[in-house]
Design an enzyme around this catalytic site. Structure first.
Site, PDB file in Angstrom:
ATOM      1  N   ALA A  80       0.852  -1.184   0.000  1.00 48.20           N
ATOM      2  CA  ALA A  80       0.000   0.000   0.000  1.00 48.20           C
ATOM      3  C   ALA A  80       0.889   1.235   0.000  1.00 48.20           C
ATOM      4  O   ALA A  80       2.052   1.173   0.401  1.00 48.20           O
ATOM      5  CB  ALA A  80      -0.871  -0.007   1.253  1.00 48.20           C
ATOM      6  N   GLY A 119       0.699  -5.219   0.652  1.00 47.19           N
ATOM      7  CA  GLY A 119      -0.387  -5.225  -0.336  1.00 47.19           C
ATOM      8  C   GLY A 119       0.060  -5.810  -1.670  1.00 47.19           C
ATOM      9  O   GLY A 119      -0.768  -6.346  -2.421  1.00 47.19           O
ATOM     10  N   GLU A 122      -0.332  -9.343  -1.305  1.00 44.05           N
ATOM     11  CA  GLU A 122      -1.778  -9.604  -1.219  1.00 44.05           C
ATOM     12  C   GLU A 122      -2.420  -9.563  -2.611  1.00 44.05           C
ATOM     13  O   GLU A 122      -3.315 -10.361  -2.910  1.00 44.05           O
ATOM     14  CB  GLU A 122      -2.441  -8.603  -0.263  1.00 44.05           C
ATOM     15  N   GLU A 142       4.029  -5.700   7.243  1.00 40.54           N
ATOM     16  CA  GLU A 142       3.186  -4.672   7.866  1.00 40.54           C
ATOM     17  C   GLU A 142       3.456  -4.484   9.352  1.00 40.54           C
ATOM     18  O   GLU A 142       3.327  -3.373   9.874  1.00 40.54           O
ATOM     19  CB  GLU A 142       1.698  -5.016   7.664  1.00 40.54           C
TER      20      GLU A 142
HETATM   21  N1  CAA Z   1       4.556   3.449   0.178  1.00 38.65           N
HETATM   22  C1  CAA Z   1       5.035   4.677  -0.108  1.00 38.65           C
HETATM   23  N2  CAA Z   1       6.345   4.927  -0.304  1.00 38.65           N
HETATM   24  C2  CAA Z   1       7.192   3.898  -0.203  1.00 38.65           C
HETATM   25  C3  CAA Z   1       6.770   2.603   0.106  1.00 38.65           C
HETATM   26  C4  CAA Z   1       5.378   2.388   0.299  1.00 38.65           C
HETATM   27  N3  CAA Z   1       4.883   1.183   0.586  1.00 38.65           N
HETATM   28  N4  CAA Z   1       7.848   1.791   0.152  1.00 38.65           N
HETATM   29  C5  CAA Z   1       8.897   2.566  -0.129  1.00 38.65           C
HETATM   30  N5  CAA Z   1       8.518   3.837  -0.343  1.00 38.65           N
HETATM   31  C6  CAA Z   1       9.353   4.978  -0.709  1.00 38.65           C
HETATM   32  C7  CAA Z   1      10.400   5.286   0.331  1.00 38.65           C
HETATM   33  O1  CAA Z   1       9.882   6.136   1.327  1.00 38.65           O
HETATM   34  C8  CAA Z   1      11.459   5.954  -0.512  1.00 38.65           C
HETATM   35  O2  CAA Z   1      11.031   7.281  -0.722  1.00 38.65           O
HETATM   36  P1  CAA Z   1      12.111   8.457  -0.835  1.00 38.65           P
HETATM   37  O3  CAA Z   1      12.982   8.113  -1.990  1.00 38.65           O
HETATM   38  O4  CAA Z   1      11.301   9.668  -1.002  1.00 38.65           O
HETATM   39  O5  CAA Z   1      12.872   8.426   0.462  1.00 38.65           O
HETATM   40  C9  CAA Z   1      11.379   5.218  -1.841  1.00 38.65           C
HETATM   41  O6  CAA Z   1      10.097   4.604  -1.852  1.00 38.65           O
HETATM   42  C10 CAA Z   1      12.431   4.147  -2.035  1.00 38.65           C
HETATM   43  O7  CAA Z   1      12.399   3.305  -0.888  1.00 38.65           O
HETATM   44  P2  CAA Z   1      13.737   2.766  -0.214  1.00 38.65           P
HETATM   45  O8  CAA Z   1      14.707   3.900  -0.040  1.00 38.65           O
HETATM   46  O9  CAA Z   1      13.340   1.997   0.979  1.00 38.65           O
HETATM   47  O10 CAA Z   1      14.286   1.827  -1.380  1.00 38.65           O
HETATM   48  P3  CAA Z   1      14.973   0.408  -1.277  1.00 38.65           P
HETATM   49  O11 CAA Z   1      15.257   0.012  -2.674  1.00 38.65           O
HETATM   50  O12 CAA Z   1      16.080   0.429  -0.281  1.00 38.65           O
HETATM   51  O13 CAA Z   1      13.863  -0.581  -0.648  1.00 38.65           O
HETATM   52  C11 CAA Z   1      11.703  -1.619  -0.440  1.00 38.65           C
HETATM   53  C12 CAA Z   1      12.709  -0.863  -1.362  1.00 38.65           C
HETATM   54  C13 CAA Z   1      12.280  -2.973  -0.054  1.00 38.65           C
HETATM   55  C14 CAA Z   1      10.429  -1.768  -1.184  1.00 38.65           C
HETATM   56  C15 CAA Z   1      11.485  -0.790   0.844  1.00 38.65           C
HETATM   57  O14 CAA Z   1      11.175   0.554   0.473  1.00 38.65           O
HETATM   58  C16 CAA Z   1      10.375  -1.264   1.730  1.00 38.65           C
HETATM   59  O15 CAA Z   1      10.561  -2.188   2.489  1.00 38.65           O
HETATM   60  N6  CAA Z   1       9.197  -0.610   1.667  1.00 38.65           N
HETATM   61  C17 CAA Z   1       8.094  -0.835   2.562  1.00 38.65           C
HETATM   62  C18 CAA Z   1       7.345  -2.081   2.243  1.00 38.65           C
HETATM   63  C19 CAA Z   1       6.172  -2.232   3.167  1.00 38.65           C
HETATM   64  O16 CAA Z   1       6.252  -2.020   4.351  1.00 38.65           O
HETATM   65  N7  CAA Z   1       5.024  -2.622   2.607  1.00 38.65           N
HETATM   66  C20 CAA Z   1       3.820  -2.775   3.329  1.00 38.65           C
HETATM   67  C21 CAA Z   1       3.011  -1.527   3.193  1.00 38.65           C
HETATM   68  S1  CAA Z   1       1.569  -1.553   4.199  1.00 38.65           S
HETATM   69  C22 CAA Z   1       0.468  -2.520   3.334  1.00 38.65           C
HETATM   70  O17 CAA Z   1       0.745  -2.970   2.275  1.00 38.65           O
HETATM   71  C23 CAA Z   1      -0.810  -2.695   4.076  1.00 38.65           C
HETATM   72  C24 CAA Z   1      -1.761  -3.602   3.427  1.00 38.65           C
HETATM   73  O18 CAA Z   1      -1.940  -4.702   3.850  1.00 38.65           O
HETATM   74  C25 CAA Z   1      -2.574  -3.115   2.362  1.00 38.65           C
END
Ligand code: CAA
Ligand code: NAI
Length: 728
Positions: A80, A119, A122, A142
């Site tokens: 998400a 997500g 998912e 999450e």
């Molecule tokens: N939403 C919005 N922005 C996100 C994001 C997300 N889910 N995941 C990453 N970003 C953004 C970061 O904030 C970053 O932004 P900036 O460049 O402005 O700082 C950019 O994307 C790049 O992210 P990283 O610097 O972390 O890049 P990376 O290559 O080192 O890692 C990644 C990539 C492994 C995807 C890592 O970003 C990550 O783990 N992201 C979070 C994943 C997560 O927690 N997902 C679950 C979301 S909640 C959900 O999905 C609820 C549900 O059930 C519906």
């Protein structure tokens, strides 16, 4: 457009205009939908709308027999869009989009590269098949954001992969690789292709040609399970989570899958998800997520290239030097370590060997790497001349300004032009150290934490004349060593140790006035710290504080309270863990001690001597005082520009001082409690001790203008804070 499907109607408004962020393209009879929302294809509102519209299109497209969903760029879908969590939720909601994918009449295949997280996984679980390319990872992280999967993950995953796998993946949030995911049945196929589109198309072809039956996770019948399994999981997870709710709720959500229908399970999942999404823990963990990524974003190094970093030097092979050398070696750097004599070199080498050996045992390094480190990467010498080729040198000798100045004069004489000269000092003035060299612009503080090969925090201490590319090199070293680098300015103790000194003083006052060190430790453990301040003091060694107090005694202000009760322990040779006794007693080298009864006697005597009337503070009052001291000093640290933003303080306390991440750091915590309440407390405490409890100007200013630390992080009103800094 409206399509009847059972008792539900899925509508895409005729006024809906696709943002084009999900493309639809036919490859013969297979539709490829590409999610394109750089950098990580987060499922924003626009993506959800587009995805839903394209699924409708596919379902009614007679020329398409199957569809493949892929992500553009580096990843499939990272979940998400976390940035939208603060906004009101707008339809279509993700669970509905995923239901719609699953209910398609023709097969939909998720072709995963990079990561499918949250997500994103998912969405893949809503597809009828999942293919992973080499190196792909899937996970439900999450819990790290203080929530649980909220789009069916807790209900579909156990149906597809079994309860055990779901209980492993959801509460831990850890992603798994392709072979693990294939074995668990999460992936139907692992492709040799590196291109997800090609892998997806090949799999779609085989599904069409072989007429493989479509499988909907929601319709799988969960295996029978013994309810005791969930009880055991809850206990184990709660113990690990130490106050964080989401991992435990994750277990409960999986348990729901074993008790109800899918539809009911989805409703319960939603309730649990929404409750967590509205919690302080989610706000704190989101703050930590974005703060992690903001730490290195500093105007002064934007676009500035770091200097070369291949060979480093370390001066001093004691506790810190050996740890720093270990960390550098483990991360592929060459190290030349300088000590005073061969004996000290031998000790340093033995410590490094034990550290590296431990890493090999834990599988963090291979035996080959270990051999290479000792045959090629590590050089030991007593001659400063061996540092002539070092790109960066870190000094970690005794904490004595004269010794450090001497070392820096020698470094200035032998190091090549452009070499970065760093000090690991805990408290000393980096400007004064830089001033003894002819190149103060190359001098910086790199403050590691003990044990340096394990602790994540690195304070990058920027002195008055430090050049921007030297700062960039400090951050680059942090990245290479896999540390969390935080920018700090020069003052006594920089960010972390300065704030520590303040809350330790508050703790000593609490103890002197009637509580015990064990009360304080218990309150802080309950708050979520891994250890209380007195157990930490025992670990670090009580002799350090004793020496500091002796140094400080002659310079005390007339109205400054001074706490000497720990000296009574030191006088008996009790320095904490290393001597087996301190505030606690450590029998037979145990790491966890039991309260030392002498502490009660010492305190009673000191109170009698100082004519202190004992107060009976409640746990809540202890916590309020302790946190008020931490927040107040932290505000001063921001006000003076020692920390650039409140978030830099928060991450320092989380990574270096055991502050529970799920509370987001002291500044985030203060915003949750309310700055006015904290300020009022400080003013109240000042009636008893107006020397220690001087409110930070920044705190007063924020309360007056109705702003928060979060506002400063977001750049709102930072001008005023900057002004305060300039005036400091
Ligand atoms: N939403 C919005 N922005 C996100 C994001 C997300 N889910 N995941 C990453 N970003 C953004 C970061 O904030 C970053 O932004 P900036 O460049 O402005 O700082 C950019 O994307 C790049 O992210 P990283 O610097 O972390 O890049 P990376 O290559 O080192 O890692 C990644 C990539 C492994 C995807 C890592 O970003 C990550 O783990 N992201 C979070 C994943 C997560 O927690 N997902 C679950 C979301 S909640 C959900 O999905 C609820 C549900 O059930 C519906
Ligand atoms: P230590 O006493 O364990 O090690 C210091 C080492 O430096 C000794 O091995 C000594 O032989 C060597 N040394 C002294 N003078 C030298 C010289 N001129 N040339 C080469 N080697 C020399 O001390 P420790 O704990 O490693 O601390 C080192 C520095 O790191 C200090 O500035 C300290 O404040 C700082 N620090 C310490 C932390 C800790 O938890 N111990 C944490 C963070 C920083």
């Amino acid at each position: 457009m409206g399509i009847e499907r059972g008792d539900r109607e899925f509508c895409v408004s005729s006024s809906f205009k696709s943002s084009g962020q999900v493309s639809y393209e036919l490859h013969d009879d297979v539709a490829v939908m590409t999610v394109n929302n750089a950098p990580v294809n987060a499922l924003s509102l626009a993506i959800r709308q587009d995805l839903q519209a394209n699924i409708e299109r596919f379902d009614s497209d007679a020329s398409a027999k199957a569809a493949v969903i892929v992500g553009a760029g580096k990843v499939f879908i990272a979940g998400a869009d976390i940035r939208e969590f603060k906004l009101p939720a707008i339809e279509p909601h993700l669970p509905d989009v995923i239901d719609r994918i699953e209910e398609c009449t023709k097969p939909v295949i998720a072709a995963i590269h990079g990561v499918a997280l949250g997500g994103g996984l998912e969405v893949a679980l809503g597809c009828h098949f999942r293919v992973g390319v080499k190196g792909a990872k899937v996970g439900l992280p999450e819990v790290h954001l203080g929530i649980i999967p909220g789009a069916g993950g807790t209900q579909r995953l156990p149906r597809l992969a079994g309860y055990e796998k779901a209980l492993e993946m959801i509460p831990s949030g850890a992603p798994i690789g392709t072979s693990d995911a294939k074995a668990a049945g999460i992936l139907d196929h692992v492709s040799e292709e590196s291109d997800a589109v090609a892998a997806g198309l090949a799999f779609a072809r085989s599904v069409i040609d072989e007429g493989t039956p479509m499988r909907r996770c929601s319709q799988l019948v969960p295996a029978a399970v013994d309810a005791k399994m969930f009880e055991a999981a809850k206990l184990a997870v709660a113990k690990r989570a130490r106050g964080q709710m989401s991992p435990v709720v994750g277990v409960e959500a999986v348990e729901v899958a074993s008790q109800t229908s899918f539809a009911e399970g989805m409703e319960k999942e939603r309730e649990m998800f929404m409750a967590l999404k509205n919690s302080a823990q989610h706000r704190a963990l989101s703050h930590a997520f974005f703060s992690d990524r903001a730490l290195g974003k500093l105007p002064e190094i934007e676009g500035v290239a770091p200097r070369q970093l291949k060979a480093i030097g370390v001066i001093g092979g004691g506790t810190m030097g050996a740890g720093i050398a270990t960390s550098a070696l483990m991360n592929g750097l060459s190290v030349t370590l300088i000590e005073r004599d061969e004996e000290a070199l031998g000790r340093a080498k033995a410590t490094i060997a034990a550290n590296i050996g431990g890493a090999v045992k834990k599988g963090k390094l291979s035996a080959d790497q270990e051999v290479r480190i000792f045959e090629e990467a590590l050089k030991l010498s007593t001659d400063y001349g061996s540092l002539s080729n070092a790109d960066l040198v870190i000094e970690a000798v005794f904490e004595d300004i004269e010794v450090k100045k001497q070392v820096f004069k020698q470094l200035d004489a032998v190091c090549k032009a452009g070499a970065v000269l760093a000090t690991n000092t805990s408290y000393l003035d980096v400007d004064a150290i830089a001033a003894v060299t002819e190149r103060p612009e190359d001098v910086i503080g790199l403050h590691f934490f003990s044990p340096a090969h394990i602790m994540k925090l690195l304070e990058v201490v920027v002195a008055e004349k430090t050049a921007p590319d030297v700062i960039a090199t400090g951050f680059q070293l942090g990245k290479i060593m896999r540390k969390v680098a935080v920018r700090a300015g020069v003052c006594d103790g920089f960010i972390g140790n300065r704030i520590l000194a303040s809350y330790r003083t508050a703790a000593d006052a609490i103890v002197m006035d009637g509580s015990t060190p064990f009360d304080v430790d218990e309150v802080m453990l309950e708050f979520g710290f891994a250890m209380g301040p007195y157990a930490v003091a025992d670990l670090a060694g009580l002799d350090i504080g004793w020496a500091t107090r002796k140094r400080k005694a002659p310079t005390l202000a007339p109205n400054e309270r001074f706490f000497t009760f720990p000296d009574r322990l030191c006088e008996q040779g009790w320095f904490g863990q290393k001597t087996g006794k301190g505030f606690y007693i450590y029998e037979n080298g145990a790491r966890k001690g039991v309260p030392n009864p002498t502490v009660f006697e010492v305190l009673a005597e000191e109170r009698k001597q100082k004519k202190i009337t004992e107060q009976n503070l409640s746990k809540e009052q202890i916590l309020e005082r302790y946190m008020a001291a931490m927040v107040n000093e932290a505000a001063k640290v921001v006000e003076e520009g020692i920390a650039l933003r409140p978030l830099d303080v928060d991450m320092t306390l989380i990574y270096g001082y055991g502050f529970p991440r799920w509370r987001g750091g002291p500044m985030q915590y203060a915003d949750e409690v309310g700055l006015e309440k904290i300020l009022n407390n400080i003013r109240e405490y000042a009636r008893e001790d107006d020397y220690f409890w001087q409110p930070a100007k920044l705190l007063e200013e924020l309360v007056e203008s109705g702003r928060t630390f979060a506002d400063l992080n977001a750049g709102k009103g930072s001008q005023s804070a900057t002004k305060t800094r300039e005036n400091a």
